[in-house]
Write a protein that holds these residues in place. Structure first.
Motif, PDB file in Angstrom:
ATOM      1  N   ILE A  94      40.006   2.321   5.218  1.00  0.00           N
ATOM      2  CA  ILE A  94      39.878   1.088   5.615  1.00  0.00           C
ATOM      3  C   ILE A  94      38.359   0.681   6.104  1.00  0.00           C
ATOM      4  O   ILE A  94      38.000  -0.232   6.054  1.00  0.00           O
ATOM      5  CB  ILE A  94      41.137   0.701   6.486  1.00  0.00           C
ATOM      6  N   VAL A  95      38.113   1.605   7.191  1.00  0.00           N
ATOM      7  CA  VAL A  95      36.895   1.396   7.835  1.00  0.00           C
ATOM      8  C   VAL A  95      35.499   1.242   6.921  1.00  0.00           C
ATOM      9  O   VAL A  95      34.824   0.584   6.958  1.00  0.00           O
ATOM     10  CB  VAL A  95      36.563   2.487   8.932  1.00  0.00           C
ATOM     11  N   LEU A 139      49.819 -13.695  11.755  1.00  0.00           N
ATOM     12  CA  LEU A 139      50.249 -12.230  11.742  1.00  0.00           C
ATOM     13  C   LEU A 139      50.928 -11.823  10.222  1.00  0.00           C
ATOM     14  O   LEU A 139      51.537 -12.671   9.709  1.00  0.00           O
ATOM     15  CB  LEU A 139      51.654 -12.412  12.756  1.00  0.00           C
ATOM     16  N   ALA A 140      50.404 -10.578   9.986  1.00  0.00           N
ATOM     17  CA  ALA A 140      50.942 -10.144   8.807  1.00  0.00           C
ATOM     18  C   ALA A 140      51.810  -8.964   8.763  1.00  0.00           C
ATOM     19  O   ALA A 140      51.445  -7.828   9.699  1.00  0.00           O
ATOM     20  CB  ALA A 140      49.846  -9.944   7.811  1.00  0.00           C
ATOM     21  N   PHE A 141      52.970  -8.829   8.295  1.00  0.00           N
ATOM     22  CA  PHE A 141      53.802  -7.544   8.296  1.00  0.00           C
ATOM     23  C   PHE A 141      53.737  -7.193   7.003  1.00  0.00           C
ATOM     24  O   PHE A 141      54.422  -7.856   6.130  1.00  0.00           O
ATOM     25  CB  PHE A 141      54.942  -8.037   9.029  1.00  0.00           C
ATOM     26  N   ASP A 142      53.702  -5.905   6.805  1.00  0.00           N
ATOM     27  CA  ASP A 142      53.814  -5.007   5.590  1.00  0.00           C
ATOM     28  C   ASP A 142      54.967  -3.939   5.872  1.00  0.00           C
ATOM     29  O   ASP A 142      54.905  -3.159   6.710  1.00  0.00           O
ATOM     30  CB  ASP A 142      52.438  -4.502   5.358  1.00  0.00           C
ATOM     31  N   ASP A 155      41.415 -12.740  14.208  1.00  0.00           N
ATOM     32  CA  ASP A 155      41.927 -13.915  13.271  1.00  0.00           C
ATOM     33  C   ASP A 155      43.249 -13.383  12.527  1.00  0.00           C
ATOM     34  O   ASP A 155      44.035 -14.292  12.158  1.00  0.00           O
ATOM     35  CB  ASP A 155      40.914 -14.157  11.909  1.00  0.00           C
ATOM     36  N   LEU A 156      43.205 -12.224  12.348  1.00  0.00           N
ATOM     37  CA  LEU A 156      44.530 -11.422  11.422  1.00  0.00           C
ATOM     38  C   LEU A 156      44.923 -10.412  12.036  1.00  0.00           C
ATOM     39  O   LEU A 156      43.950  -9.396  12.259  1.00  0.00           O
ATOM     40  CB  LEU A 156      43.934 -11.421   9.937  1.00  0.00           C
ATOM     41  N   ILE A 157      46.107 -10.283  12.350  1.00  0.00           N
ATOM     42  CA  ILE A 157      46.854  -8.965  12.923  1.00  0.00           C
ATOM     43  C   ILE A 157      47.592  -8.411  11.780  1.00  0.00           C
ATOM     44  O   ILE A 157      48.579  -9.147  11.319  1.00  0.00           O
ATOM     45  CB  ILE A 157      47.413  -9.207  14.184  1.00  0.00           C
ATOM     46  N   ILE A 158      47.634  -7.386  11.242  1.00  0.00           N
ATOM     47  CA  ILE A 158      48.411  -6.514  10.135  1.00  0.00           C
ATOM     48  C   ILE A 158      49.083  -5.512  10.915  1.00  0.00           C
ATOM     49  O   ILE A 158      48.599  -4.771  11.442  1.00  0.00           O
ATOM     50  CB  ILE A 158      47.677  -6.135   9.128  1.00  0.00           C
ATOM     51  N   HIS A 184      46.214  -2.707  -0.687  1.00  0.00           N
ATOM     52  CA  HIS A 184      47.084  -3.402   0.365  1.00  0.00           C
ATOM     53  C   HIS A 184      46.235  -4.331   1.369  1.00  0.00           C
ATOM     54  O   HIS A 184      46.747  -5.466   1.570  1.00  0.00           O
ATOM     55  CB  HIS A 184      48.007  -2.338   1.129  1.00  0.00           C
ATOM     56  N   PHE A 185      45.254  -3.783   1.748  1.00  0.00           N
ATOM     57  CA  PHE A 185      44.486  -4.389   2.872  1.00  0.00           C
ATOM     58  C   PHE A 185      43.931  -5.551   2.189  1.00  0.00           C
ATOM     59  O   PHE A 185      44.090  -6.851   2.797  1.00  0.00           O
ATOM     60  CB  PHE A 185      43.370  -3.333   3.319  1.00  0.00           C
TER      61      PHE A 185
END
Ligand code: IPE
Ligand code: IPE
Ligand code: MG
Length: 246
Positions: free
Chosen positions: A52-53, A213-216, A189-192, A227-228
């Motif tokens: 992801i990084v 807020l996003a929940f996966d 801005d976005l927390i997953i 997914h990201f």
């Protein structure tokens, strides 16, 4: 370049998150489902973090924050806590060269004094070796808790007021921000959060005021760059109103 890549996979996006925060959850369940020790789940999770990084610069993300260890995670057994601290040590050792070369600036937030001196030194060194980097700012929340951060902020402000260096009438949201561990970061801005849990678990209580807020459902060790990206696309089509009606 970044936008082009996303547009290829979906609709036109005008809106990209500048700061994304990740609550990397589900390592233990991932390991349990395979009959492995929990620490194996954390190791696999660290590999996903590496992917992801690496993906952030081309996705136009300037700030990435990851929740790695909460102030409540000490309640876990000694084995797991030492497994996790060994993993932090190992990860910092194996990744530092690449992070430095790729222009990643690393910050740690949370109370690091609770860890071994050698680990604290490693953290301090990594911060100072990367402090001039500008491609991506990676903040690792380790022994971090939103409530504890707020208590620290109140303590610092109260002390200043008692010393006569701060007039309580001048206190406002901008000033409070300056006394938090995230004083140099924009709000996310976005927390997953992965693993299907729909709570913050004491993460960014102040900073999340207007975050999407996003929940996966995916467990963190299975969370891929694809997914990201799908969450970035979802974010791109949302309208953030910040209380207004436009
Ligand atoms: C997240 O995974 C990592 C940390 C909290 C350190 P967990 O270890 O919480 O995994 P689950 O929630 O038990 O599956
Ligand atoms: C939150 O996950 C902390 C991190 C991901 C580091 P937890 O697994 O500790 O949260 P709870 O216990 O399910 O709320
Ligand atoms: Mg968990």
């Amino acid at each position: 370049m970044a936008k082009q890549k996303l547009i290829n996979t979906s609709q036109e996006l005008s809106n990209f998150p500048n700061h994304v925060a990740l609550v990397m959850d589900g390592n233990g369940r991932w390991a349990k489902a395979r009959g492995l020790p929990r620490v194996q789940g954390h190791h696999r999770g660290a590999e996903r973090l590496r992917d992801i990084v690496k993906s952030c610069p081309e996705l136009g993300i300037r700030y990435l924050t990851v929740f790695a260890f909460s102030t409540e995670n000490w309640k876990r057994g000694q084995d797991e806590v030492s497994g996790l601290t060994n993993l932090f040590r190992q990860y910092m050792g194996s990744e530092s060269r690449e992070l430095i070369e790729k222009g990643v600036k690393i910050n740690f937030i949370g109370n690091r004094e609770a860890f071994d001196r050698s680990l604290v030194e490693q953290m301090n060194q990594l911060e100072s070796a990367t402090k001039s980097n500008e491609v991506l700012e990676l903040t690792v929340a380790i022994n971090y808790g939103g409530k504890s951060e707020i208590v620290d902020m109140v303590r610092k402000i109260t002390r200043k007021a008692v010393e006569g260096k701060l007039n309580p009438d001048q206190l406002d949201e901008v000033l409070v921000d300056k006394f938090l561990s995230t004083s140099n970061l924009p709000d996310p801005d976005l927390i997953i959060r992965t693993s299907g849990e729909t709570r913050l678990s004491n993460f960014f209580l102040w900073q999340a005021a207007y975050s999407e807020l996003a929940f996966d459902q995916t467990l963190w060790p299975d969370f891929t760059v694809e997914h990201f990206k799908s969450h970035l696309i979802q974010y791109g089509i949302k309208e953030r109103r910040f209380g207004s009606i436009t």
